[in-house]
Design an enzyme around this catalytic site. Sequence first.
Site, short mmCIF file in Angstrom:
data_model
loop_
_atom_site.label_atom_id
_atom_site.label_comp_id
_atom_site.label_asym_id
_atom_site.label_seq_id
_atom_site.Cartn_x
_atom_site.Cartn_y
_atom_site.Cartn_z
CG HIS A 14 65.22 77.60 81.69
ND1 HIS A 14 66.25 78.16 80.97
CD2 HIS A 14 65.15 78.32 82.84
CE1 HIS A 14 66.76 79.19 81.63
NE2 HIS A 14 66.12 79.29 82.78
CG ASP A 40 66.04 76.63 77.91
OD1 ASP A 40 64.96 77.20 78.15
OD2 ASP A 40 67.06 76.80 78.60
CB SER A 51 68.88 80.95 84.26
OG SER A 51 67.87 81.55 83.49
#
Length: 406
Positions: free
Chosen positions: A381, A352, A221
């Site tokens: 995600h 996502d 991320s």
Amino acid sequence: MPDFLSPGSLGLAVLGLGGYYACKRYIESCRIKVVTSDAKTSAVIRQTDNEGIVTLRDILYTKCLSLTDPETAFMVPTVYLGTGLLQTIFATMRVRLRDHTSDISYERELLTMEDGATVSLDWYPGIRAQENAADSTRPIALVMSGVGGSSQEHHIRATVKSLAESTLGFIVVVVNHRGTAKTPITSPRPYDSGLTEDFRTAVLHVHKQNPSSKLVGIGFSMGANILTKYLGEEATGCMLSCAVSVCCPFDISVSSAAMNESNLLNNYVFQPAVMSTLKRAIKRAQHLKLDPSIKIDDERVKNAKRLWELEDEFLVKISGYKDLKEYYAKSSSANFVDEIDIPYLAINSLDDRITPPRGIPMDKFLNNPNIALALVPHGGHLGFLTGFPPRIWFIRPIEEFISAIV
């Protein structure tokens, strides 16, 4: 009429056949798509074999079969986690889970940055063993989490343990962002999406202590964005042998817009978790005096409900950006991937909601022969949960890729 030709039997047969083909179509829709250049130049090994140049594409199609094998390159979600939203929520709910795949403990080392900030390095299986073997050639993986995360998240611990127990026996160090993971706060500047100096300092430190070991980077991320930006900044001088990013928000403006939308995921899962973490870090840093010229509206920070408000009032000002637009532009790793000069694999999900695929610079993956993109249809995600009980799919391609390079 024979029983097997009765209307009931025929109906069941038709339903069964229909279910079979529907299941087959669904599994086919879960096939991984790999995007990379066909160019015959690559930074993978920079050598030739009997058949010619070894390229990144060659490595992917011979060593990374979880991504490229026509028979096995699928990420079929756990049956009750078939959407990106469910994948993301479930992964968030079990972030502190400890099971046989992730039950580890670290040994901590503190590192001081140039501006006085403190960053913690969490080592597994431990730094002391490495210090006592300065001539060790075991490869070392440097890992970074996402915003508000740390070495304690389940997917981080599971990845760390898997790499340490792999054939190559990686030593793994998680580079915690300043102000996270109970690290002492010794500088008023917090981490942000584009701050690469902390990771750069950690890489130099680890290399100095372990000059014979090959280093690899893994980012998740926001940590993936920092890692990717760092690779582009370093270009031909990068000290890493290769790198992998998972759910990288290449375009911060796109990701920020998605994260600040009002929906179930943001309102009840993501925003509360991230905001509470950042506000705690800001509160813990109150004993440090800011430059008087930096005028922070404390009430706006205190009452902020969305990440963009904290970024606008705090991160932008304390980091010296003109406004949010400049912060997003200068922090987005999409502007740096052209310069990446080591083997780099990005794993992103098409469903996502936090780092949407529209932010991925697809054309750049076709033009730079050193980089590749694996697109997963249903991963959410930082979910990518498959099988029963759910297991993390992306650990295997990470291990395949970095092992093939080092």
